[in-house]
Design an enzyme around this catalytic site. Structure first.
Site, PDB file in Angstrom:
ATOM      1  N   GLY A  10       0.866  -1.181   0.000  1.00 46.72           N
ATOM      2  CA  GLY A  10       0.000   0.000   0.000  1.00 46.72           C
ATOM      3  C   GLY A  10       0.900   1.228   0.000  1.00 46.72           C
ATOM      4  CB  ILE A 119      -1.618  -0.181   9.341  1.00 49.92           C
ATOM      5  CG1 ILE A 119      -0.206  -0.359   9.914  1.00 49.92           C
ATOM      6  CG2 ILE A 119      -2.156   1.190   9.720  1.00 49.92           C
ATOM      7  CD1 ILE A 119       0.762   0.791   9.609  1.00 49.92           C
ATOM      8  CB  THR A 120      -5.695  -2.793   6.428  1.00 48.92           C
ATOM      9  OG1 THR A 120      -4.588  -2.563   5.559  1.00 48.92           O
ATOM     10  CG2 THR A 120      -6.998  -2.662   5.647  1.00 48.92           C
ATOM     11  CG  ASN A 121      -8.904   0.665  10.737  1.00 51.33           C
ATOM     12  OD1 ASN A 121      -8.683  -0.029  11.724  1.00 51.33           O
ATOM     13  ND2 ASN A 121      -8.559   1.943  10.654  1.00 51.33           N
ATOM     14  CG  HIS A 176      -7.705   0.429  16.204  1.00 47.31           C
ATOM     15  ND1 HIS A 176      -7.221   1.458  16.975  1.00 47.31           N
ATOM     16  CD2 HIS A 176      -7.678   0.887  14.926  1.00 47.31           C
ATOM     17  CE1 HIS A 176      -6.928   2.485  16.196  1.00 47.31           C
ATOM     18  NE2 HIS A 176      -7.199   2.164  14.951  1.00 47.31           N
TER      19      HIS A 176
HETATM   20  C1  LMR Z   1      -6.835   5.602  13.373  1.00 48.42           C
HETATM   21  O1  LMR Z   1      -7.154   5.266  14.515  1.00 48.42           O
HETATM   22  O2  LMR Z   1      -6.335   6.691  13.124  1.00 48.42           O
HETATM   23  C2  LMR Z   1      -7.042   4.662  12.231  1.00 48.42           C
HETATM   24  O3  LMR Z   1      -7.622   3.474  12.691  1.00 48.42           O
HETATM   25  C3  LMR Z   1      -7.829   5.253  11.120  1.00 48.42           C
HETATM   26  C4  LMR Z   1      -9.279   5.513  11.458  1.00 48.42           C
HETATM   27  O4  LMR Z   1     -10.122   5.275  10.592  1.00 48.42           O
HETATM   28  O5  LMR Z   1      -9.584   5.979  12.544  1.00 48.42           O
END
Ligand code: LMR
EC number: 1.1.1.37
Length: 320
Positions: A10, A119-121, A176
């Site tokens: 990416g 890191i991808t959500n 997260h």
């Molecule tokens: C973040 O916490 O900055 C990342 O997970 C991006 C998001 O969409 O919040």
């Protein structure tokens, strides 16, 4: 010693920032991969030309071919789409799961010995997916979230207390998402418990609660401000700290989305917990004692991750 190889999957804002940081730190040769033709090559060329000015010597290559990540020691995955204002991270599940399938297979075929940082959500589900599609052992696939969330908590506390961020050791557990658990009882200001420090500074409990809430919504706050994209500097910095811990066998204790089995009452789930990172990848999950309230909060957060994972597994079936 052989030069290390860092593959960045990416080449968007986080990918470019990762490449810049890794180059500045001369962590190894860098391959910036993206499916968009020309984009990773252009960014690699641009970044390479920073070297003479900044005084780093790093080989940075852009690529659209997974074969170029062959033999990577570390793979950091940012591929996929970020959320837009008004969206939750979970709204990205379907679209980014498809991306993780391609990325996981690319890793499996080309860099099966790498330490993979996702890191991808939505983060906790995407780590699971990357592990599934890559077939790597659980200790070699991890999610970057706790380092970032803890850094946010530390920043807000330092501002509130009027002290240096260097002296704040803040700590966030759980998924997260907005249910993440900033753990005030394990947060210290140069060894002084945050709650005691708040009393010294005349900061009320309700103000600390507001900071906890702001931390939970920290990613969304930045998404709202940027308008078209999500945070990239702090996520990249956090992942680089994890990569350095692995490459240098540093045995750092970092909160990150590790595979938890038999601790925190969990039976095989990727979620944010304190983890020792060294040459063995995620070498050990540290189980800390929590108050009843913290335990309840963590349960709410892990339940949310489990629910998301169920949705993810349903979609995964449809991808087969
Ligand atoms: C973040 O916490 O900055 C990342 O997970 C991006 C998001 O969409 O919040």
């Amino acid at each position: 010693m052989a030069r290390k190889k860092i593959a960045l999957i990416g080449a968007g804002m986080i990918g470019g920032t990762l490449a810049h940081l890794a180059a500045k730190k001369e962590m190894g040769d860098i391959v910036l991969f993206d499916i968009a033709e020309g984009m990773p090559q252009g960014k690699a060329l641009d970044l390479s030309q920073c070297g003479p000015v900044e005084g780093f010597d790093a080989k940075i290559t852009g690529s659209n071919d997974y074969a170029d990540i062959a033999g990577a020691d570390v793979v950091i995955v940012t591929a996929g789409v970020p959320r837009k204002p008004g969206m939750s991270r979970d709204d990205l599940l379907g679209i980014n799961l498809k991306v993780m399938k391609a990325v996981g297979e690319g890793i499996k075929n080309n860099a099966p010995d790498a330490f993979v940082i996702c890191i991808t959500n939505p983060l906790d589900a995407m780590v699971w997916a990357l592990r599934e599609f890559s077939g790597l052992p659980h200790n070699k696939v991890v999610g970057m979230a706790g380092v970032l969330d803890s850094a946010r908590f530390a920043t807000f506390l330092a501002w509130e207390f009027g002290v240096s961020v260097k002296d704040v050791n803040a700590f966030v557990l759980g998924g997260h998402g907005d249910t993440m658990v900033p753990v005030t009882s394990y947060t210290t200001i140069n060894g002084i418990p945050a709650k005691d420090f708040a009393k010294i500074k005349g900061v009320s409990e309700s103000r600390i609660d507001e900071i906890v809430d702001r931390t939970r919504k920290g990613g969304g706050e930045i998404v709202g401000l940027l308008g078209n994209g999500s945070a990239y500097y702090a996520p990249a910095t956090s992942a680089i700290a994890m990569a350095e811990a692995y490459l240098g066998d540093q045995k750092r204790v970092l909160p990150c989305a590790s595979y938890v089995e038999g601790k925190y009452g969990l039976d095989g789930l990727y979620v944010g917990v304190p983890t020792v990172i060294g040459a063995g990848g995620t070498e050990e999950v540290i189980e800390i004692e929590l108050s009843d309230e913290e335990k309840n909060n963590l349960k709410v957060s892990t339940d949310a991750v489990e629910e998301l994972l169920e949705a993810c597994k349903g979609l995964d079936e449809s991808l087969k």
